[in-house]
Write a protein that holds these residues in place. Structure first.
Motif, PDB file in Angstrom:
ATOM      1  N   UNK A   1       0.829  -1.200   0.000  1.00 17.69           N
ATOM      2  CA  UNK A   1       0.000   0.000   0.000  1.00 17.69           C
ATOM      3  C   UNK A   1       0.859   1.245   0.000  1.00 17.69           C
ATOM      4  N   UNK A   2       0.247   2.420   0.136  1.00 19.33           N
ATOM      5  CA  UNK A   2       1.011   3.666   0.169  1.00 19.33           C
ATOM      6  C   UNK A   2       2.075   3.642   1.262  1.00 19.33           C
ATOM      7  N   UNK A   3       3.143   4.388   1.046  1.00 20.11           N
ATOM      8  CA  UNK A   3       4.289   4.343   1.962  1.00 20.11           C
ATOM      9  C   UNK A   3       4.110   5.268   3.154  1.00 20.11           C
ATOM     10  N   UNK A   4       4.604   4.807   4.300  1.00 19.65           N
ATOM     11  CA  UNK A   4       4.709   5.631   5.500  1.00 19.65           C
ATOM     12  C   UNK A   4       6.130   5.474   6.039  1.00 19.65           C
ATOM     13  N   UNK A   5       6.823   6.594   6.226  1.00 14.43           N
ATOM     14  CA  UNK A   5       8.164   6.593   6.792  1.00 14.43           C
ATOM     15  C   UNK A   5       8.025   6.691   8.307  1.00 14.43           C
ATOM     16  N   UNK A   6       8.501   5.677   9.044  1.00 16.34           N
ATOM     17  CA  UNK A   6       8.467   5.681  10.502  1.00 16.34           C
ATOM     18  C   UNK A   6       9.886   5.913  11.002  1.00 16.34           C
ATOM     19  N   UNK A   7      10.101   7.071  11.620  1.00 10.94           N
ATOM     20  CA  UNK A   7      11.429   7.444  12.117  1.00 10.94           C
ATOM     21  C   UNK A   7      11.496   7.192  13.616  1.00 10.94           C
ATOM     22  N   UNK A   8      12.476   6.422  14.026  1.00  6.54           N
ATOM     23  CA  UNK A   8      12.556   5.964  15.400  1.00  6.54           C
ATOM     24  C   UNK A   8      12.888   7.080  16.385  1.00  6.54           C
ATOM     25  N   UNK A   9      12.447   6.858  17.606  1.00  9.84           N
ATOM     26  CA  UNK A   9      12.866   7.707  18.718  1.00  9.84           C
ATOM     27  C   UNK A   9      14.204   7.209  19.245  1.00  9.84           C
ATOM     28  N   UNK A  10      14.788   7.959  20.165  1.00 10.60           N
ATOM     29  CA  UNK A  10      15.970   7.512  20.895  1.00 10.60           C
ATOM     30  C   UNK A  10      15.590   6.364  21.825  1.00 10.60           C
TER      31      UNK A  10
ATOM     32  N   UNK B   1      -5.766   6.698  11.200  1.00 14.04           N
ATOM     33  CA  UNK B   1      -6.866   7.258  10.414  1.00 14.04           C
ATOM     34  C   UNK B   1      -6.402   8.449   9.588  1.00 14.04           C
ATOM     35  N   UNK B   2      -5.509   9.236  10.149  1.00 11.38           N
ATOM     36  CA  UNK B   2      -4.930  10.380   9.434  1.00 11.38           C
ATOM     37  C   UNK B   2      -4.188   9.895   8.192  1.00 11.38           C
ATOM     38  N   UNK B   3      -3.351   8.861   8.354  1.00  7.43           N
ATOM     39  CA  UNK B   3      -2.655   8.295   7.203  1.00  7.43           C
ATOM     40  C   UNK B   3      -3.660   7.779   6.168  1.00  7.43           C
ATOM     41  N   UNK B   4      -4.670   7.062   6.629  1.00  6.46           N
ATOM     42  CA  UNK B   4      -5.648   6.487   5.707  1.00  6.46           C
ATOM     43  C   UNK B   4      -6.383   7.579   4.933  1.00  6.46           C
ATOM     44  N   UNK B   5      -6.743   8.653   5.623  1.00  3.92           N
ATOM     45  CA  UNK B   5      -7.486   9.733   4.986  1.00  3.92           C
ATOM     46  C   UNK B   5      -6.636  10.486   3.966  1.00  3.92           C
ATOM     47  N   UNK B   6      -5.406  10.787   4.334  1.00  6.63           N
ATOM     48  CA  UNK B   6      -4.554  11.581   3.450  1.00  6.63           C
ATOM     49  C   UNK B   6      -3.975  10.765   2.298  1.00  6.63           C
ATOM     50  N   UNK B   7      -3.812   9.457   2.510  1.00  7.54           N
ATOM     51  CA  UNK B   7      -3.141   8.634   1.503  1.00  7.54           C
ATOM     52  C   UNK B   7      -4.107   7.739   0.743  1.00  7.54           C
ATOM     53  N   UNK B   8      -5.403   7.973   0.918  1.00  7.20           N
ATOM     54  CA  UNK B   8      -6.396   7.172   0.213  1.00  7.20           C
ATOM     55  C   UNK B   8      -6.184   7.278  -1.298  1.00  7.20           C
ATOM     56  N   UNK B   9      -6.241   6.146  -1.971  1.00  9.46           N
ATOM     57  CA  UNK B   9      -5.904   6.111  -3.386  1.00  9.46           C
ATOM     58  C   UNK B   9      -6.886   6.904  -4.264  1.00  9.46           C
ATOM     59  N   UNK B  10      -8.100   7.132  -3.762  1.00  8.93           N
ATOM     60  CA  UNK B  10      -9.057   7.856  -4.607  1.00  8.93           C
ATOM     61  C   UNK B  10      -8.862   9.363  -4.581  1.00  8.93           C
ATOM     62  N   UNK B  11      -7.925   9.846  -3.766  1.00 11.18           N
ATOM     63  CA  UNK B  11      -7.717  11.302  -3.722  1.00 11.18           C
ATOM     64  C   UNK B  11      -7.231  11.787  -5.090  1.00 11.18           C
TER      65      UNK B  11
ATOM     66  N   UNK C   1      -0.142  -3.153   9.279  1.00 13.08           N
ATOM     67  CA  UNK C   1      -1.398  -3.900   9.304  1.00 13.08           C
ATOM     68  C   UNK C   1      -2.606  -3.024   8.969  1.00 13.08           C
ATOM     69  N   UNK C   2      -2.411  -1.706   9.015  1.00 12.61           N
ATOM     70  CA  UNK C   2      -3.489  -0.789   8.637  1.00 12.61           C
ATOM     71  C   UNK C   2      -3.545  -0.565   7.125  1.00 12.61           C
ATOM     72  N   UNK C   3      -2.621  -1.206   6.374  1.00 13.26           N
ATOM     73  CA  UNK C   3      -2.692  -1.137   4.921  1.00 13.26           C
ATOM     74  C   UNK C   3      -1.638  -0.283   4.251  1.00 13.26           C
ATOM     75  N   UNK C   4      -0.475  -0.158   4.898  1.00  7.97           N
ATOM     76  CA  UNK C   4       0.587   0.678   4.347  1.00  7.97           C
ATOM     77  C   UNK C   4       1.891  -0.096   4.214  1.00  7.97           C
TER      78      UNK C   4
ATOM     79  N   UNK D   1       3.597   3.967  -5.053  1.00  6.11           N
ATOM     80  CA  UNK D   1       2.497   4.637  -5.716  1.00  6.11           C
ATOM     81  C   UNK D   1       1.543   5.294  -4.733  1.00  6.11           C
ATOM     82  N   UNK D   2       0.318   5.498  -5.169  1.00  5.42           N
ATOM     83  CA  UNK D   2      -0.652   6.192  -4.332  1.00  5.42           C
ATOM     84  C   UNK D   2      -0.489   7.693  -4.437  1.00  5.42           C
ATOM     85  N   UNK D   3      -1.349   8.433  -3.739  1.00 14.58           N
ATOM     86  CA  UNK D   3      -1.293   9.899  -3.801  1.00 14.58           C
ATOM     87  C   UNK D   3      -0.010  10.489  -3.234  1.00 14.58           C
ATOM     88  N   UNK D   4       0.571   9.817  -2.230  1.00 12.08           N
ATOM     89  CA  UNK D   4       1.756  10.359  -1.580  1.00 12.08           C
ATOM     90  C   UNK D   4       2.199   9.491  -0.428  1.00 12.08           C
ATOM     91  N   UNK D   5       2.945  10.106   0.483  1.00 14.77           N
ATOM     92  CA  UNK D   5       3.640   9.395   1.557  1.00 14.77           C
ATOM     93  C   UNK D   5       3.269  10.007   2.904  1.00 14.77           C
TER      94      UNK D   5
END
Length: 275
Positions: A35-44, A265-275, A60-63, A123-127
């Protein structure tokens, strides 16, 4: 997602470790999902079992999760001596600006390039991008990359020596605000009320710089997990801090679970493929 013991080393065996070279710099990035990409940057002080758990929730949320190794030992439970040494090395590294307000860390250039690559690959609308603690502000700087549509700041803690400081200069903040307004984007941000590393002064500075494009969520200290904390968080951090990782209470109805769900939900809303 199978339950894993968060108090032992996480082998990250459900992620694919990729060595990715961008702008002449190579880093290992742990990748999983579809699914659309999400960059997860670790904490210390690095990709702990709790950080990996959060990345699995995103997966597991589809990214497709891209989790770069930026410091520390990947998968390790945060111990005091090793974690403190990691913080010290990062503080003097040329990639990070731990104490300099009004200047973004150089590593954000590499992360913006990673976002471009991830968008091309997925792919997808963005990251989406989420930073935590030491990397908290990085997701904001990354919005200067056109592919980044969903920035999340969890307990942004730099600069360490200026509670009201922001790790971006005035020109960068102006460019970020212009991007947010032009593309109708918002920045989600989270902290605990009593966090001594990410204070109310810092969130006030973000609000002044970004206006209503900065959506702040402040959780009460009573919502923080206090049980079975890794030694680094119990002894070095020593305050409610990590909203979606070490201090999250994984029980229905908990404010930290609500924060996690809102981020997904924020990721899902902003990165939804139909945007």
């Amino acid at each position: 997602m199978p339950n894993r013991d968060l108090n032992i080393h996480d082998p990250l065996d459900d992620f694919e470790p990729r060595e990715i070279t961008l702008d002449g710099v190579a880093k290992v990035v742990h990748v999983a999902g579809a699914g659309p990409a999400v960059i997860v940057m670790t904490e210390m002080p690095g990709i702990s079992p709790h950080v990996a758990r959060f990345s699995r929730w995103v997966r597991d949320a589809g990214f497709t999760v891209y989790m770069p190794s930026l410091f520390g030992r990947d998968g390790a439970v945060p111990e005091v001596e090793e974690g403190t040494a990691t913080v010290r090395r990062a503080c003097v590294s040329a990639e990070f600006r731990a104490f300099a307000a009004d200047r973004s860390s150089p590593v954000t250039q590499w992360l913006r390039a990673l976002a471009r690559l991830a968008h091309q690959q997925c792919g997808g609308p963005g990251v989406g991008a989420i930073g935590m603690c030491f990397t908290g502000n990085f997701a904001l700087t990354m919005t200067l990359e056109a592919s980044v549509l969903a920035p999340v700041l969890c307990q942004p803690s730099l600069p360490l020596d200026q509670p009201a400081g922001i790790e971006s200069d005035a020109d960068e903040l102006a460019a970020v605000r212009q991007r947010l307004e032009r593309d109708d984007l918002t920045v989600m941000a989270y902290r605990f009320e009593g966090d001594r590393f990410c204070t109310g002064q810092r969130f006030a500075a973000y609000t002044e710089a970004l206006g209503d494009r900065f959506i702040a969520r402040v959780l009460p200290d009573s919502a923080a997990n206090r049980d079975s904390l890794a030694p680094f968080f119990a002894q070095v951090v020593a305050s409610p801090h990590s909203v979606v990782t070490a201090h999250l209470i994984d029980e229905a109805g908990q404010p930290t679970i609500a924060a996690r769900n809102e981020i997904l939900s924020f990721f899902a809303r902003r990165l939804a493929r139909e945007r």
